[in-house]
Design an enzyme around this catalytic site. Structure first.
Site, PDB file in Angstrom:
ATOM      1  N   THR A 135       0.807  -1.223   0.000  1.00  0.00           N
ATOM      2  CA  THR A 135       0.000   0.000   0.000  1.00  0.00           C
ATOM      3  C   THR A 135       0.842   1.277   0.000  1.00  0.00           C
ATOM      4  O   THR A 135       0.304   2.377   0.157  1.00  0.00           O
ATOM      5  CB  THR A 135      -0.902   0.006   1.246  1.00  0.00           C
ATOM      6  N   GLU A 136       2.143   1.156  -0.191  1.00  0.00           N
ATOM      7  CA  GLU A 136       3.048   2.290  -0.025  1.00  0.00           C
ATOM      8  C   GLU A 136       2.682   3.508  -0.874  1.00  0.00           C
ATOM      9  O   GLU A 136       2.773   4.650  -0.410  1.00  0.00           O
ATOM     10  CB  GLU A 136       4.494   1.858  -0.340  1.00  0.00           C
ATOM     11  N   VAL A 137       2.278   3.287  -2.148  1.00  0.00           N
ATOM     12  CA  VAL A 137       2.028   4.441  -3.029  1.00  0.00           C
ATOM     13  C   VAL A 137       0.885   5.317  -2.522  1.00  0.00           C
ATOM     14  O   VAL A 137       0.818   6.511  -2.851  1.00  0.00           O
ATOM     15  CB  VAL A 137       1.739   3.992  -4.485  1.00  0.00           C
ATOM     16  N   LEU A 139       0.568   6.255   0.412  1.00  0.00           N
ATOM     17  CA  LEU A 139       1.134   7.113   1.448  1.00  0.00           C
ATOM     18  C   LEU A 139       2.231   8.015   0.900  1.00  0.00           C
ATOM     19  O   LEU A 139       2.939   8.670   1.672  1.00  0.00           O
ATOM     20  CB  LEU A 139       1.715   6.252   2.587  1.00  0.00           C
TER      21      LEU A 139
END
Length: 259
Positions: A135-137, A139
């Protein structure tokens, strides 16, 4: 008395390493990363250990980075971010290059760094309820280190779908993507995983397992270490970006962010 963040036990030549931070959804912070690396290194060197099982207490395998840890990152220098990224790289390479087979037993969601922790293992058993995702993108961050391993487990098309959307996906999809090996009901997963490990212990040569794992790693990932060094640098650089600072602030304040 506070329980240790990582539990370690050996039975029947199987070392079980357990993330033990259920109240924080087994979120990763520097202490947990260091302890995991230490226990994995211990099991790798132990003559009485042939197979390693990595699991977690609670309802979540690992939710990724710890909230307090994310707050700290906002104040790190570039050099501190490089050192911190190297610690995560070292954890994943300890698993990937371990001379012994490592089996992940995933009984809850595996998100971001937690997803990477599971998928870098040699075999993954999952309950059907578990969800996976990088889910990094969402954030303003980049799944730099985990992408080096993901790209070698699945196709570029699937890797782009997973990494660029940041969407969560089911265990069944993870199986179809080639990220995990088995989907097993929660009431059966402990016994199923252990029987699989026992079968490896009793029917295969420890040296043959080690050499075969090394062969696969060297032939399929000849440029892995160079890719990881680049990923560490990218990790540190992105942490200094305005998008990362904005994304982390909104996440910590539980505010919806429109990019």
């Amino acid at each position: 008395m506070t329980e240790p963040l990582v539990l370690y036990a050996v039975t029947d030549r199987i070392a079980t390493i357990t993330l033990n931070r259920p109240e924080k959804r087994n979120a990763l912070n520097p202490e947990l990363v260091a302890l995991l690396t230490e226990k994995l290194t211990m099991a790798a060197a132990a003559p009485e250990v042939k197979i390693i099982i990595l699991k977690a207490n609670g309802n979540t395998f690992s939710a990724g980075a710890d909230l307090a840890y994310l707050q700290q990152l906002q104040h790190y220098t570039f050099e501190e971010n490089v050192a911190d990224s190297n610690n995560l790289k070292n954890l994943f390479t300890t698993i990937y290059f371990c001379p012994k087979v490592i089996i992940a037993q995933v009984e809850g969601h595996a998100i971001a760094g937690g997803c990477g922790l599971a998928t870098v293992c040699d075999f993954i058993f999952s309950v059907p309820e578990a969800q996976y995702g990088y889910t990094e993108v969402k954030l303003g961050f980049v799944p730099a280190i985990v992408s080096c391993f993901l790209m070698r487990k699945t196709s570029e098309t699937i890797a782009k779908q997973i990494l660029l959307t940041g969407d969560l996906f089911s265990a069944e999809k993870a199986l179809a993507y080639g990220l995990i090996n088995f989907v097993t009901n929660k009431e059966d997963i402990d016994l199923t995983t252990r029987n699989f490990a026992l079968n490896l212990c009793n029917t295969t040569s420890a040296n043959a397992l080690k050499v075969t794992k090394q062969l696969i790693g060297r032939t399929t990932n000849p440029g892995l270490l160079e890719s990881l060094d680049l990923a560490v640098k990218i990790n540190a650089e992105v942490r200094e970006s305005e998008d990362f600072k904005k994304g982390i602030t909104s996440f910590l304040n539980k505010q919806k962010l429109n990019w």
